[in-house]
Design a protein around this motif. Structure first.
Motif, mmCIF file in Angstrom:
data_model
loop_
_atom_site.group_PDB
_atom_site.id
_atom_site.type_symbol
_atom_site.label_atom_id
_atom_site.label_comp_id
_atom_site.label_asym_id
_atom_site.label_seq_id
_atom_site.Cartn_x
_atom_site.Cartn_y
_atom_site.Cartn_z
ATOM 1 N N TYR A 1 0.839 -1.220 0.000
ATOM 2 C CA TYR A 1 0.000 0.000 0.000
ATOM 3 C C TYR A 1 0.865 1.259 0.000
ATOM 4 C CZ TYR A 1 -4.096 -2.885 1.041
ATOM 5 O OH TYR A 1 -5.106 -3.800 0.986
ATOM 6 N N CYS B 1 -3.181 -1.743 7.115
ATOM 7 C CA CYS B 1 -3.819 -2.394 5.959
ATOM 8 C C CYS B 1 -5.317 -2.101 5.979
ATOM 9 C CB CYS B 1 -3.585 -3.906 5.988
ATOM 10 S SG CYS B 1 -1.869 -4.332 5.650
ATOM 11 N N GLU C 1 -7.810 -0.068 3.342
ATOM 12 C CA GLU C 1 -8.855 -0.837 2.658
ATOM 13 C C GLU C 1 -10.254 -0.308 2.906
ATOM 14 O OE1 GLU C 1 -7.865 -4.688 4.214
ATOM 15 O OE2 GLU C 1 -6.021 -4.758 3.027
ATOM 16 N N GLN C 2 -10.457 0.466 3.982
ATOM 17 C CA GLN C 2 -11.836 0.923 4.247
ATOM 18 C C GLN C 2 -11.932 2.434 4.380
ATOM 19 O OE1 GLN C 2 -12.353 -1.332 8.034
ATOM 20 N NE2 GLN C 2 -13.080 0.603 8.915
#
Ligand code: 5AD
Ligand code: SF4
Length: 484
Positions: free
Chosen positions: A30, A155, A159-160
C-alpha cells in the motif's frame, strides 16, 4: 501429557510475530502504491505525549512504519501522523484535542493524509465517543494493548473508508521481536513489565494500561544483549511498579535478581530503572545497588503526599513514617544516590496542614529533584467521586508552597558535586550553543561543556565547575585527572 497439541504462550506469541511480519509485507504494498501516486517516498510523523513508556511505544511504532516504507520526519504535515496520547492528567487530553484541529487543517490541503490516534487516552470510551462525533477526519484509532498490530491496522485503514477503531480492554499478550527504531543510538528504554495492579485512587493508569504482566527475563536479557551489540551503553528498565517485576511469572524472579543478571552483560555501562513503588522497595534492591558498578546512582521514589491521612485515601499503602524510614535507609546505605520524587497537590480533602506534612517530608528527605502536579480529576477513578474536592485557590496556594520548598532543597543537593570530576554520557549537541554538548551524570543531572558531536554516545570525565540550580557547566578533563 498432550505436549504436541498445546502451544506454550511463547509459541503462540511467536506465531503472532510471524503474522505481523506478513501484514508488514502487505502494508509495504500500500505504501509503495502511494509513493507511485505521490512521486516521492511517503512521510510519517509520530508525536509522543506523556511518559517514558509512551516514548518506548513510539519507537516500536516508528520501527514498523519505517519497515513498511514510510520516511519518518519531525513535522506534523506528513502523509501519516500518529498521536501517541497520554491521559494521566486532563491537560494532556486537552493538548491532543487542540492539536487535532491543526492536523485537520493540514489534511484539507493534503487529501492523501492519514491521521491515527493511539495510547492511553484511547482506552477511555468517552474519548472514543467524542472523536467519533467531533473529529471524524481521524482515520485510525487503537489503544495501548495492540500497538504490535500497527501493520495490520494500517492495511485495514487503506482498505476501508470509515475510521478503523480497534481497542482492547486488557491483554495477557506480550509479542516479542518486532522492529523498533530507537531515538538515540546509545541509550534505550526496555519494557520489563506492563500494566499496574496498585489502583492508587487518583490514577487512571491501571484502567488504561491493564493488569500487571512481566516479560520473561530471558527475553529481556536477549533484547539488551542485542542493543549492546548495536552500540547501546545505557538502558532504562521500564515498568509502572518495577519492584513487583517477575511475581506473576511461571518461575518467579525478583527485580533485584533481574538487575544482577543484566549487570553481567558485557559492554553495557549503565542501568537505570523507573519507577519503584515505595511500599515494596526491598532491602535486596538496596544491597544489589550497593554492590553494583553499573546501576545508576538515582532512585525515583514517588511520594505523592507526606500526610498519612491523604496517603491512606490515595491507597498508597505506606505512611509518612514508613516513607521517611525508607528514604533514610537509602541515604544511609547509598549516600551517593540522588532521590527524586512525584508530588500531587490538591487531592480531595487535602488541607493546608496536610500540605505542611508534605513540606516536612521534602525538607527531611532533601530531594535532588521533584515533579509537582496539581491533582487532576480522572473520571472512573475512586478519587473522582470523592465529595471534598479542594477549591482552586487553595490548591494553588499549596502548590506554590511545595514548589518553593522543592526548589530550595534541590538547589542545595545539586551543588554537592560542584568541583568534582565525574563521568557523563554525552547525549546531544547543546540546543542553545552548538559549541557545547550536554551529558548526563549517573545521578541524572545534566552537565553542559565545550565539545563536538563526535562525543555523542561516549562516557567521558567532566569537571563540574559551576552549578546552576538543576544543571552544571563544566569541562572535559583527561582520564588521568579523574579523582580516584
Ligand atoms: N492528578 C495529578 N497527578 C497525577 N499523577 C497520576 N495521576 C494523577 C492525577 N490524577 C502523577 C503522579 C504519578 C505521576 C506519573 O503522575 O504523581 O507519580
Ligand atoms: Fe498509577 Fe499508582 Fe500504578 Fe503508579 S503505582 S501507575 S500512581 S496506580
Amino acid at each position: 501429557m498432550d505436549e504436541k497439541k498445546t502451544l506454550t504462550d511463547s509459541e503462540k506469541y511467536a506465531q503472532e510475530t510471524d503474522r505481523q511480519y506478513r501484514y508488514m509485507e502487505k502494508a509495504s504494498g500500500y505504501v509503495s502504491s502511494l509513493a507511485e501516486k505521490l512521486g516521492r517516498t511517503p512521510t510519517c510523523c509520530v508525536t509522543t505525549f506523556g511518559c517514558q513508556m509512551n516514548a518506548r511505544d513510539s519507537e516500536k511504532l516508528v520501527g514498523i512504519l519505517e519497515k513498511i516504507g514510510y520516511q519518518c520526519i519531525a513535522e506534523e504535515n506528513a502523509d501519516f501522523v500518529i498521536y501517541n496520547t497520554c491521559t494521566v492528567r486532563d491537560n494532556a487530553n486537552q493538548k491532543v484535542y487542540g492539536r487535532l484541529g491543526v492536523l485537520n487543517g493540514y489534511k484539507k490541503r493534503n487529501p492523501h493524509m492519514k491521521i491515527a490516534l493511539c495510547g492511553c487516552m484511547m482506552q477511555e470510551s468517552s474519548v472514543i465517543e467524542k472523536i467519533r462525533n467531533s473529529y471524524r477526519f481521524v482515520d485510525l484509532i487503537f489503544g495501548t494493548h495492540n500497538i504490535f498490530k500497527l501493520a495490520e491496522l494500517i492495511c485495514a485503514m487503506f482498505e476501508q473508508q470509515e475510521t478503523v477503531i480497534d481497542i482492547w480492554q486488557d491483554t495477557d499478550k506480550i509479542v516479542e521481536d518486532l522492529p523498533v527504531e530507537r531515538k538515540y543510538p546509545f541509550k534505550s528504554g526496555i519494557n520489563i513489565m506492563f500494566g499496574c495492579n496498585n489502583f492508587c485512587s487518583y490514577c487512571i493508569v491501571p484502567y488504561v494500561r491493564g493488569r500487571e504482566r512481566s516479560r520473561n527475563p530471558k527475553d529481556i536479557i536477549r533484547e539488551i544483549e542485542g542493543l549492546v551489540q548495536d552500540g547501546v551503553v545505557e538502558v532504562m528498565l521500564l515498568g509502572q511498579n518495577v519492584n513487583s517485576y517477575g511475581k506473576n511469572l511461571e518461575e518467579p524472579v525478583s527485580f533485584a535478581k533481574l538487575l544482577q543478571e543484566i549487570e553481567k552483560i558485557e559492554g553495557l555501562e549503565r542501568i537505570r530503572f523507573m519507577t519503584p513503588h515505595p511500599k515494596d522497595l526491598s532491602d535486596d534492591l538496596i544491597e544489589v545497588m550497593k554492590q553494583s558498578r553499573k546501576i545508576c546512582r538515582h532512585i525515583h521514589l514517588p511520594l505523592q503526599s507526606g500526610s498519612t491521612r491523604i496517603l491512606t485515601a490515595m491507597n498508597r499503602r505506606y505512611t509518612k513514617e514508613q516513607y521517611l524510614e525508607l528514604a533514610g535507609k537509602i541515604r544511609r546505605e547509598l549516600p551517593d544516590v540522588a532521590i527524586t520524587t512525584d508530588i500531587i497537590v490538591g487531592f480531595p480533602g487535602e488541607t493546608a496542614e496536610d500540605v505542611d506534612e508534605t513540606i516536612d517530608v521534602i525538607r527531611k528527605v532533601q530531594y535532588d529533584n521533584a515533579f509537582t502536579f496539581i491533582y487532576s480529576k480522572r473520571t472512573g477513578t475512586p478519587a473522582a467521586t470523592m465529595e471534598n474536592q479542594v477549591p482552586e485557590e487553595l490548591v494553588k496556594e499549596g502548590f506554590d508552597r511545595v514548589l518553593k520548598t522543592v526548589q530550595d532543597t534541590a538547589k542545595i543537593r545539586a551543588a554537592r558535586l560542584q568541583g568534582k570530576v565525574v563521568d557523563a554520557l554525552v547525549e546531544e549537541v547543546n540546543e542553545n550553543d552548538p559549541s557545547y554538548v550536554t551529558g548526563r551524570l549517573s545521578d541524572n543531572m545534566l552537565v553542559h561543556f565545550p565539545g563536538t558531536a563526535d562525543l555523542i554516545g561516549q562516557i567521558v570525565p567532566v569537571s563540574l565547575d559551576e552549578c546552576r540550580g538543576f544543571y552544571y557547566f563544566g569541562k572535559m578533563v583527561d582520564k588521568t585527572d579523574e579523582e580516584p
